[in-house]
Design a protein around this motif. Structure first.
Motif, PDB file in Angstrom:
ATOM      1  N   ASP A  36     -38.490 -78.667  39.369  1.00  0.00           N
ATOM      2  CA  ASP A  36     -38.874 -79.702  38.886  1.00  0.00           C
ATOM      3  C   ASP A  36     -39.157 -81.120  39.825  1.00  0.00           C
ATOM      4  O   ASP A  36     -39.732 -82.086  39.654  1.00  0.00           O
ATOM      5  N   GLY A  37     -38.642 -80.804  41.177  1.00  0.00           N
ATOM      6  CA  GLY A  37     -38.733 -81.745  41.953  1.00  0.00           C
ATOM      7  C   GLY A  37     -38.566 -81.214  43.421  1.00  0.00           C
ATOM      8  O   GLY A  37     -37.590 -79.997  43.665  1.00  0.00           O
ATOM      9  N   HIS A  38     -38.880 -81.481  44.521  1.00  0.00           N
ATOM     10  CA  HIS A  38     -38.747 -81.021  45.971  1.00  0.00           C
ATOM     11  C   HIS A  38     -38.810 -82.202  46.821  1.00  0.00           C
ATOM     12  O   HIS A  38     -39.464 -83.281  46.669  1.00  0.00           O
ATOM     13  N   TYR A  39     -37.808 -82.225  47.980  1.00  0.00           N
ATOM     14  CA  TYR A  39     -37.950 -83.113  49.067  1.00  0.00           C
ATOM     15  C   TYR A  39     -38.459 -82.746  50.291  1.00  0.00           C
ATOM     16  O   TYR A  39     -38.654 -81.453  50.594  1.00  0.00           O
ATOM     17  N   LYS A  40     -38.589 -83.698  51.074  1.00  0.00           N
ATOM     18  CA  LYS A  40     -39.509 -83.309  52.282  1.00  0.00           C
ATOM     19  C   LYS A  40     -38.222 -83.111  53.605  1.00  0.00           C
ATOM     20  O   LYS A  40     -37.524 -83.679  53.335  1.00  0.00           O
ATOM     21  N   GLN A  41     -38.685 -82.212  54.525  1.00  0.00           N
ATOM     22  CA  GLN A  41     -37.795 -82.099  55.651  1.00  0.00           C
ATOM     23  C   GLN A  41     -37.744 -83.406  56.284  1.00  0.00           C
ATOM     24  O   GLN A  41     -38.655 -84.184  56.578  1.00  0.00           O
ATOM     25  N   GLY A  42     -36.551 -83.698  56.829  1.00  0.00           N
ATOM     26  CA  GLY A  42     -36.121 -85.073  57.196  1.00  0.00           C
ATOM     27  C   GLY A  42     -36.252 -86.160  56.321  1.00  0.00           C
ATOM     28  O   GLY A  42     -36.013 -87.287  56.975  1.00  0.00           O
ATOM     29  N   SER A  43     -36.467 -86.046  55.015  1.00  0.00           N
ATOM     30  CA  SER A  43     -36.140 -87.035  54.298  1.00  0.00           C
ATOM     31  C   SER A  43     -34.923 -87.724  54.071  1.00  0.00           C
ATOM     32  O   SER A  43     -33.835 -87.099  54.482  1.00  0.00           O
ATOM     33  N   GLU A  44     -34.555 -89.020  53.531  1.00  0.00           N
ATOM     34  CA  GLU A  44     -33.389 -89.473  53.281  1.00  0.00           C
ATOM     35  C   GLU A  44     -32.669 -88.861  52.349  1.00  0.00           C
ATOM     36  O   GLU A  44     -31.418 -88.329  52.482  1.00  0.00           O
ATOM     37  N   PHE A  45     -33.339 -88.085  51.363  1.00  0.00           N
ATOM     38  CA  PHE A  45     -32.823 -87.299  50.343  1.00  0.00           C
ATOM     39  C   PHE A  45     -32.150 -85.999  51.119  1.00  0.00           C
ATOM     40  O   PHE A  45     -30.952 -85.584  50.825  1.00  0.00           O
ATOM     41  N   GLN A  46     -32.870 -85.338  52.061  1.00  0.00           N
ATOM     42  CA  GLN A  46     -32.337 -84.235  52.661  1.00  0.00           C
ATOM     43  C   GLN A  46     -30.819 -84.616  53.620  1.00  0.00           C
ATOM     44  O   GLN A  46     -29.960 -83.965  53.485  1.00  0.00           O
ATOM     45  N   ASN A  47     -31.031 -85.708  54.411  1.00  0.00           N
ATOM     46  CA  ASN A  47     -29.897 -86.362  54.968  1.00  0.00           C
ATOM     47  C   ASN A  47     -28.785 -86.571  53.865  1.00  0.00           C
ATOM     48  O   ASN A  47     -27.556 -86.242  54.446  1.00  0.00           O
ATOM     49  N   ASN A  48     -28.840 -87.072  52.814  1.00  0.00           N
ATOM     50  CA  ASN A  48     -27.855 -87.325  51.829  1.00  0.00           C
ATOM     51  C   ASN A  48     -27.295 -86.006  51.400  1.00  0.00           C
ATOM     52  O   ASN A  48     -26.028 -85.723  51.268  1.00  0.00           O
ATOM     53  N   LEU A  49     -28.356 -85.279  51.138  1.00  0.00           N
ATOM     54  CA  LEU A  49     -27.655 -83.411  50.555  1.00  0.00           C
ATOM     55  C   LEU A  49     -26.935 -82.794  51.632  1.00  0.00           C
ATOM     56  O   LEU A  49     -25.976 -82.444  51.263  1.00  0.00           O
ATOM     57  N   ASP A  50     -27.312 -82.893  52.933  1.00  0.00           N
ATOM     58  CA  ASP A  50     -26.530 -82.151  53.971  1.00  0.00           C
ATOM     59  C   ASP A  50     -25.272 -82.785  54.004  1.00  0.00           C
ATOM     60  O   ASP A  50     -24.179 -82.335  54.359  1.00  0.00           O
ATOM     61  N   PHE A  51     -25.127 -84.254  54.128  1.00  0.00           N
ATOM     62  CA  PHE A  51     -23.771 -84.878  53.925  1.00  0.00           C
ATOM     63  C   PHE A  51     -22.944 -84.591  52.965  1.00  0.00           C
ATOM     64  O   PHE A  51     -21.737 -84.070  53.026  1.00  0.00           O
ATOM     65  N   LEU A  52     -23.678 -84.358  51.785  1.00  0.00           N
ATOM     66  CA  LEU A  52     -22.869 -84.067  50.569  1.00  0.00           C
ATOM     67  C   LEU A  52     -22.395 -82.634  50.715  1.00  0.00           C
ATOM     68  O   LEU A  52     -21.012 -82.495  50.316  1.00  0.00           O
ATOM     69  N   ILE A 103     -27.052 -71.609  49.256  1.00  0.00           N
ATOM     70  CA  ILE A 103     -27.929 -72.611  48.470  1.00  0.00           C
ATOM     71  C   ILE A 103     -28.927 -73.023  49.073  1.00  0.00           C
ATOM     72  O   ILE A 103     -30.165 -73.409  48.430  1.00  0.00           O
ATOM     73  N   GLN A 104     -28.868 -73.474  50.528  1.00  0.00           N
ATOM     74  CA  GLN A 104     -29.779 -74.040  51.305  1.00  0.00           C
ATOM     75  C   GLN A 104     -30.962 -72.924  51.394  1.00  0.00           C
ATOM     76  O   GLN A 104     -32.354 -73.210  51.561  1.00  0.00           O
ATOM     77  N   ARG A 105     -30.498 -71.832  51.971  1.00  0.00           N
ATOM     78  CA  ARG A 105     -31.406 -70.789  52.165  1.00  0.00           C
ATOM     79  C   ARG A 105     -32.010 -70.113  50.952  1.00  0.00           C
ATOM     80  O   ARG A 105     -33.421 -69.871  51.004  1.00  0.00           O
ATOM     81  N   ARG A 106     -31.402 -70.000  49.605  1.00  0.00           N
ATOM     82  CA  ARG A 106     -32.354 -69.354  48.465  1.00  0.00           C
ATOM     83  C   ARG A 106     -33.070 -70.503  47.770  1.00  0.00           C
ATOM     84  O   ARG A 106     -34.208 -70.178  47.089  1.00  0.00           O
ATOM     85  N   CYS A 107     -32.647 -72.049  47.985  1.00  0.00           N
ATOM     86  CA  CYS A 107     -33.457 -73.102  47.391  1.00  0.00           C
ATOM     87  C   CYS A 107     -33.823 -74.094  48.474  1.00  0.00           C
ATOM     88  O   CYS A 107     -33.537 -75.237  48.330  1.00  0.00           O
ATOM     89  N   PRO A 108     -34.718 -73.767  49.282  1.00  0.00           N
ATOM     90  CA  PRO A 108     -35.088 -74.675  50.278  1.00  0.00           C
ATOM     91  C   PRO A 108     -35.884 -76.107  49.717  1.00  0.00           C
ATOM     92  O   PRO A 108     -36.909 -75.658  48.808  1.00  0.00           O
ATOM     93  N   PHE A 109     -35.595 -77.206  50.132  1.00  0.00           N
ATOM     94  CA  PHE A 109     -36.389 -78.455  49.725  1.00  0.00           C
ATOM     95  C   PHE A 109     -36.215 -78.567  48.161  1.00  0.00           C
ATOM     96  O   PHE A 109     -37.310 -79.244  47.636  1.00  0.00           O
TER      97      PHE A 109
END
Length: 245
Positions: A36-52, A103-109
């Motif tokens: 339903d949705g994907h984020y871009k590499q280096g985006s704020e969402f990815q930064n928040n996800l990595d922190f989470l 989860i990051q490997r199987r579901c990138p972005f």
């Protein structure tokens, strides 16, 4: 949705033994990657996800369940993990650390994803998933010989019983397990759990839906996975403990 992986062997009747032993390896079951949705590499969402994800994995050293949010607005991410309540903390920690990478490997972005293991589950989303009974997706997995179909009703009855235990006022973890003998030589183990942020009535609804969805095809072991709860079972013939299977 229904799906059966090509390999999975759940030996739940010995999990009470294994629960006292920290293990380096965990047993992968299944994953869900929302489209339903994907984020871009280096985006704020990815930064928040990595922190989470890093925060969640750090909390697994002392918690069997934990939820957390990071960010604001469209970039806010919600995450949680749940470990099998019968495993010791070291197993939970190992499982969530592995799940974080998997989860990051199987579901990138992917903006929403879940990964399940026998020992734990890890989940994140770009929407509020806390205290919500989510049965929107489900997976059946099974393993072992197909020779136990005559005990299907015993399995269903036992799931009903342990679900009641998990959602009773005596359970603070929304989990329960039991081992019964269906014959003198064959035992059956059943385990259920919900994410503890659910109220007991919603946990019960999740488990009852799962009972209606679990496959009763006579396999030795199996699992029904939903985002908010799961059910596991295993049949064991006499002598299985001593074989190490």
């Amino acid at each position: 949705m229904m799906h059966q992986p090509t390999y999975v062997f759940l030996f739940l009747s010995i999990f009470l033994i294994k629960s006292t032993i920290a293990e380096d390896q965990v047993s992968y079951l299944e994953s869900f990657c929302s489209q339903d949705g994907h984020y871009k590499q280096g985006s704020e969402f990815q930064n928040n996800l990595d922190f989470l994800l890093s925060n969640l994995s750090s909390k697994a050293t002392t918690n069997k369940f934990y939820n957390f949010t990071k960010g604001e607005g469209a970039n806010k991410v919600y995450g949680l993990f749940l470990c099998n309540n019968f495993y010791i903390d070291e197993v939970c920690q190992d499982c969530i650390l592995i799940a974080k990478g998997e989860i990051q490997r199987r579901c990138p972005f992917t903006e929403e994803a879940i990964v399940w293991y026998t020992e734990c589950m890890l989940r994140y989303a770009n929407r509020n998933i806390f205290s919500v009974n989510d049965i929107s997706v489900f997976y059946n997995a099974a393993g072992g010989p197909v020779k136990y179909s005559q005990y299907n009703q015993d399995m269903i009855d036992t799931f009903i019983s342990v679900s009641h235990q998990a959602t009773s006022g005596n359970s603070s973890t929304l989990s329960a397990a039991t081992v019964i003998y269906v014959t003198n030589d064959i035992s059956m183990a059943c385990y259920v759990d919900c994410t503890p942020d659910l109220i007991p009535s919603n946990c019960d609804k999740c488990l009852q839906t799962g009972i209606g969805r679990v496959k009763t095809n006579g396999t030795q072991s199996g699992v029904l996975l939903q985002p908010s709860c799961r059910l596991m079972y295993s049949f064991n013939d006499a002598g299985l403990y001593s074989t190490g299977i």
